[in-house]
Motif scaffolding. Structure first.
Motif, PDB file in Angstrom:
ATOM      1  N   ASP A 122       0.840  -1.201   0.000  1.00  0.00           N
ATOM      2  CA  ASP A 122       0.000   0.000   0.000  1.00  0.00           C
ATOM      3  C   ASP A 122       0.874   1.249   0.000  1.00  0.00           C
ATOM      4  O   ASP A 122       1.190   1.801   1.056  1.00  0.00           O
ATOM      5  CB  ASP A 122      -0.927  -0.004   1.219  1.00  0.00           C
ATOM      6  CG  ASP A 122      -1.905   1.162   1.216  1.00  0.00           C
ATOM      7  OD1 ASP A 122      -1.867   1.997   0.290  1.00  0.00           O
ATOM      8  OD2 ASP A 122      -2.712   1.235   2.164  1.00  0.00           O
ATOM      9  N   PRO A 123       1.251   1.726  -1.171  1.00  0.00           N
ATOM     10  CA  PRO A 123       2.127   2.908  -1.243  1.00  0.00           C
ATOM     11  C   PRO A 123       1.437   4.201  -0.794  1.00  0.00           C
ATOM     12  O   PRO A 123       2.100   5.204  -0.582  1.00  0.00           O
ATOM     13  CB  PRO A 123       2.533   2.970  -2.719  1.00  0.00           C
ATOM     14  CG  PRO A 123       1.467   2.215  -3.447  1.00  0.00           C
ATOM     15  CD  PRO A 123       0.961   1.173  -2.499  1.00  0.00           C
ATOM     16  N   ASP A 124       0.105   4.184  -0.630  1.00  0.00           N
ATOM     17  CA  ASP A 124      -0.626   5.373  -0.177  1.00  0.00           C
ATOM     18  C   ASP A 124      -0.689   5.479   1.337  1.00  0.00           C
ATOM     19  O   ASP A 124      -1.365   6.341   1.893  1.00  0.00           O
ATOM     20  CB  ASP A 124      -2.054   5.354  -0.732  1.00  0.00           C
ATOM     21  CG  ASP A 124      -2.081   5.543  -2.238  1.00  0.00           C
ATOM     22  OD1 ASP A 124      -1.176   6.216  -2.768  1.00  0.00           O
ATOM     23  OD2 ASP A 124      -3.002   5.028  -2.881  1.00  0.00           O
ATOM     24  N   LEU A 125       0.021   4.610   2.016  1.00  0.00           N
ATOM     25  CA  LEU A 125      -0.006   4.502   3.471  1.00  0.00           C
ATOM     26  C   LEU A 125       0.796   5.610   4.147  1.00  0.00           C
ATOM     27  O   LEU A 125       1.905   5.924   3.737  1.00  0.00           O
ATOM     28  CB  LEU A 125       0.593   3.145   3.842  1.00  0.00           C
ATOM     29  CG  LEU A 125       0.461   2.625   5.241  1.00  0.00           C
ATOM     30  CD1 LEU A 125      -0.995   2.387   5.591  1.00  0.00           C
ATOM     31  CD2 LEU A 125       1.222   1.313   5.346  1.00  0.00           C
ATOM     32  N   TRP A 126       0.220   6.195   5.186  1.00  0.00           N
ATOM     33  CA  TRP A 126       0.920   7.150   6.040  1.00  0.00           C
ATOM     34  C   TRP A 126       1.557   6.385   7.190  1.00  0.00           C
ATOM     35  O   TRP A 126       0.961   5.434   7.700  1.00  0.00           O
ATOM     36  CB  TRP A 126      -0.058   8.139   6.654  1.00  0.00           C
ATOM     37  CG  TRP A 126      -0.666   9.112   5.704  1.00  0.00           C
ATOM     38  CD1 TRP A 126      -1.672   8.880   4.819  1.00  0.00           C
ATOM     39  CD2 TRP A 126      -0.328  10.489   5.568  1.00  0.00           C
ATOM     40  NE1 TRP A 126      -1.974  10.029   4.137  1.00  0.00           N
ATOM     41  CE2 TRP A 126      -1.174  11.028   4.585  1.00  0.00           C
ATOM     42  CE3 TRP A 126       0.601  11.313   6.202  1.00  0.00           C
ATOM     43  CZ2 TRP A 126      -1.110  12.358   4.204  1.00  0.00           C
ATOM     44  CZ3 TRP A 126       0.666  12.642   5.829  1.00  0.00           C
ATOM     45  CH2 TRP A 126      -0.180  13.153   4.835  1.00  0.00           C
ATOM     46  N   VAL A 127       2.722   6.828   7.637  1.00  0.00           N
ATOM     47  CA  VAL A 127       3.355   6.249   8.822  1.00  0.00           C
ATOM     48  C   VAL A 127       3.778   7.396   9.730  1.00  0.00           C
ATOM     49  O   VAL A 127       4.498   8.299   9.307  1.00  0.00           O
ATOM     50  CB  VAL A 127       4.582   5.375   8.475  1.00  0.00           C
ATOM     51  CG1 VAL A 127       5.197   4.795   9.746  1.00  0.00           C
ATOM     52  CG2 VAL A 127       4.197   4.264   7.512  1.00  0.00           C
ATOM     53  N   ILE A 128       3.289   7.339  10.958  1.00  0.00           N
ATOM     54  CA  ILE A 128       3.663   8.315  11.974  1.00  0.00           C
ATOM     55  C   ILE A 128       4.496   7.583  13.012  1.00  0.00           C
ATOM     56  O   ILE A 128       4.108   6.505  13.470  1.00  0.00           O
ATOM     57  CB  ILE A 128       2.415   8.914  12.654  1.00  0.00           C
ATOM     58  CG1 ILE A 128       1.558   9.642  11.622  1.00  0.00           C
ATOM     59  CG2 ILE A 128       2.825   9.848  13.802  1.00  0.00           C
ATOM     60  CD1 ILE A 128       0.211  10.042  12.138  1.00  0.00           C
ATOM     61  N   GLU A 129       5.635   8.141  13.386  1.00  0.00           N
ATOM     62  CA  GLU A 129       6.465   7.543  14.421  1.00  0.00           C
ATOM     63  C   GLU A 129       6.438   8.422  15.658  1.00  0.00           C
ATOM     64  O   GLU A 129       6.653   9.629  15.586  1.00  0.00           O
ATOM     65  CB  GLU A 129       7.906   7.349  13.963  1.00  0.00           C
ATOM     66  CG  GLU A 129       8.746   6.678  15.033  1.00  0.00           C
ATOM     67  CD  GLU A 129      10.087   6.177  14.535  1.00  0.00           C
ATOM     68  OE1 GLU A 129      10.970   5.964  15.383  1.00  0.00           O
ATOM     69  OE2 GLU A 129      10.255   5.994  13.315  1.00  0.00           O
ATOM     70  N   ILE A 130       6.151   7.790  16.788  1.00  0.00           N
ATOM     71  CA  ILE A 130       6.098   8.463  18.082  1.00  0.00           C
ATOM     72  C   ILE A 130       7.262   7.953  18.923  1.00  0.00           C
ATOM     73  O   ILE A 130       7.557   6.766  18.910  1.00  0.00           O
ATOM     74  CB  ILE A 130       4.774   8.136  18.806  1.00  0.00           C
ATOM     75  CG1 ILE A 130       3.597   8.649  17.994  1.00  0.00           C
ATOM     76  CG2 ILE A 130       4.765   8.699  20.221  1.00  0.00           C
ATOM     77  CD1 ILE A 130       2.267   8.163  18.512  1.00  0.00           C
ATOM     78  N   GLU A 131       7.879   8.854  19.669  1.00  0.00           N
ATOM     79  CA  GLU A 131       8.929   8.470  20.615  1.00  0.00           C
ATOM     80  C   GLU A 131       8.412   8.716  22.019  1.00  0.00           C
ATOM     81  O   GLU A 131       8.176   9.866  22.403  1.00  0.00           O
ATOM     82  CB  GLU A 131      10.197   9.271  20.359  1.00  0.00           C
ATOM     83  CG  GLU A 131      10.821   8.984  19.017  1.00  0.00           C
ATOM     84  CD  GLU A 131      12.042   9.834  18.745  1.00  0.00           C
ATOM     85  OE1 GLU A 131      12.283  10.823  19.474  1.00  0.00           O
ATOM     86  OE2 GLU A 131      12.768   9.515  17.789  1.00  0.00           O
TER      87      GLU A 131
END
Length: 113
Positions: free
Chosen positions: A89-98
């Motif tokens: 799914d190239p339309d996918l968003w990824v958010i990274e939280i620390e």
């Protein structure tokens, strides 16, 4: 059939980042997806070499939405799970939280459902 209006992915991501910022939780967009309808993954990095990956799930029987854990464990394995999802799914968003405490705010009003 009446459907609820849905927020665009871009709007939801910006609002989520603002809520995280207000709670002093560092977060970054590591993959930008389709601004309108892209799905969103949330990666939690606990800063000890481990992580957890959340995906929004939709129950077809009840219509309920909830964040579920898609992957958990060593951060390298979580990153591999993200890479697999992005390949399909190239339309996918990824958010990274620390967050050492494991805070994502995903269980709070407006984000949980």
């Amino acid at each position: 059939m009446v459907t609820e209006p849905r927020l665009t992915a871009d709007f939801w991501v910006r609002a989520y980042l603002a809520r995280l910022g207000a709670a002093h939780i560092p977060a970054y967009v590591t993959a930008k997806g389709d601004p309108t309808a892209g799905a969103v993954l949330v990666k939690l990095a606990t800063l000890d070499g481990n992580g957890r990956l959340y995906q929004r799930s939709f129950d077809l029987m009840t219509g309920a939405r909830a964040w579920v854990v898609l992957a958990e464990g060593p951060e390298t394995e979580v990153d591999a799970a993200i890479a697999r999802q992005r390949r399909t799914d190239p339309d996918l968003w990824v958010i990274e939280i620390e967050s050492r405490e494991g805070r994502t705010l995903l269980d709070e009003d407006g984000l949980a459902d």
